[in-house]
Design a protein around this motif. Structure first.
Motif, PDB file in Angstrom:
ATOM      1  N   LEU A 195       0.827  -1.205   0.000  1.00 30.01           N
ATOM      2  CA  LEU A 195       0.000   0.000   0.000  1.00 30.01           C
ATOM      3  C   LEU A 195       0.864   1.258   0.000  1.00 30.01           C
ATOM      4  O   LEU A 195       0.567   2.223  -0.717  1.00 30.01           O
ATOM      5  N   THR A 196       1.939   1.260   0.788  1.00 34.26           N
ATOM      6  CA  THR A 196       2.859   2.404   0.795  1.00 34.26           C
ATOM      7  C   THR A 196       3.475   2.596  -0.587  1.00 34.26           C
ATOM      8  O   THR A 196       3.557   3.720  -1.096  1.00 34.26           O
ATOM      9  N   TRP A 197       3.876   1.488  -1.197  1.00 39.45           N
ATOM     10  CA  TRP A 197       4.474   1.550  -2.532  1.00 39.45           C
ATOM     11  C   TRP A 197       3.464   2.121  -3.530  1.00 39.45           C
ATOM     12  O   TRP A 197       3.811   2.972  -4.353  1.00 39.45           O
ATOM     13  N   ASN A 198       2.218   1.670  -3.449  1.00 38.43           N
ATOM     14  CA  ASN A 198       1.190   2.169  -4.362  1.00 38.43           C
ATOM     15  C   ASN A 198       0.932   3.654  -4.158  1.00 38.43           C
ATOM     16  O   ASN A 198       0.758   4.391  -5.131  1.00 38.43           O
ATOM     17  N   ILE A 199       0.897   4.092  -2.913  1.00 40.21           N
ATOM     18  CA  ILE A 199       0.692   5.517  -2.639  1.00 40.21           C
ATOM     19  C   ILE A 199       1.819   6.337  -3.261  1.00 40.21           C
ATOM     20  O   ILE A 199       1.584   7.347  -3.935  1.00 40.21           O
ATOM     21  N   GLU A 200       3.052   5.897  -3.041  1.00 42.11           N
ATOM     22  CA  GLU A 200       4.195   6.613  -3.617  1.00 42.11           C
ATOM     23  C   GLU A 200       4.152   6.573  -5.153  1.00 42.11           C
ATOM     24  O   GLU A 200       4.479   7.550  -5.815  1.00 42.11           O
ATOM     25  N   ARG A 201       3.745   5.426  -5.704  1.00 41.35           N
ATOM     26  CA  ARG A 201       3.623   5.303  -7.162  1.00 41.35           C
ATOM     27  C   ARG A 201       2.615   6.313  -7.698  1.00 41.35           C
ATOM     28  O   ARG A 201       2.885   7.021  -8.661  1.00 41.35           O
ATOM     29  N   PHE A 202       1.448   6.376  -7.061  1.00 38.22           N
ATOM     30  CA  PHE A 202       0.430   7.303  -7.536  1.00 38.22           C
ATOM     31  C   PHE A 202       0.890   8.754  -7.423  1.00 38.22           C
ATOM     32  O   PHE A 202       0.563   9.576  -8.276  1.00 38.22           O
TER      33      PHE A 202
END
Length: 190
Positions: free
Chosen positions: A47-54
């Motif tokens: 989830l952290t990775w996805n937030i940073e990706r977005f």
């Protein structure tokens, strides 16, 4: 973490080593001691990775949109020396150099924009306006993922508090001779 967690949620251009470093950092901080904790840690990292990706993709979206707006404006610009339209290749080179942060190109673009009543803020404002619906959807996704991450973090914390209480709670205050369930004697979470 074992092979169950070997799959990384990476897309084109993302750095496996950066993901692994995040996973390692969160794992060290969380100190999972069973498979359920490990699953929660993996969820937190993903989830952290996805937030940073977005966040990165939102920035990239604005850069692409600003390039389009800048291209439209500069295609209508004229060379100050000759008063003729700018060459398409020169426009492309100026924009690329400007987006890469080359000071001379930035100043040249600023000067051309000023001649036509624009500035870099007006270019970015139009780019934002062009992509506002997309950016709002991305922001909603970020908010949703951040809320999910908070719930997973709370669950991991709850599990760890319960384990710590069980390990440290070897002496249980017994109100009467009957054995009370251990969970019934735990303080309520606030």
């Amino acid at each position: 973490m074992g092979s169950l967690f070997a799959k990384r949620p990476l897309i084109l251009g993302e750095d496996q080593a950066a993901y692994d470093a995040l996973l390692s950092t969160v794992t060290r901080a969380a100190k999972p001691d069973d498979i359920l904790d490990e699953l929660l840690v993996k969820d937190i990292v993903d989830l952290t990775w996805n937030i940073e990706r977005f966040e990165r993709l939102k920035d990239s979206l604005l850069r692409v949109a600003s390039k389009r707006v800048l291209t439209r404006v500069l295609h209508n610009a004229k060379c100050p020396e000759t008063e003729r339209p700018l060459d398409a290749e020169r426009i492309e080179l100026m924009i690329v150099c400007c987006l890469l942060g080359e000071e001379d190109s930035i100043e040249e673009v600023k000067d051309l924009l000023t001649d036509y009543g624009f500035d870099l803020n007006s270019i970015m404002a139009q780019a934002l306006s062009d992509k506002l619906d997309d950016i709002e959807r991305i922001d909603r996704s970020i908010t949703t993922q951040a809320a999910r991450r908070s719930k997973v973090l709370a669950e991991l914390e709850r599990r760890q508090e319960l384990k710590a209480w069980r390990l440290g709670g070897s002496v249980v205050d017994v109100v009467d001779a009957s054995a009370q369930p251990v969970l019934a004697t735990m303080p309520a979470r606030t």
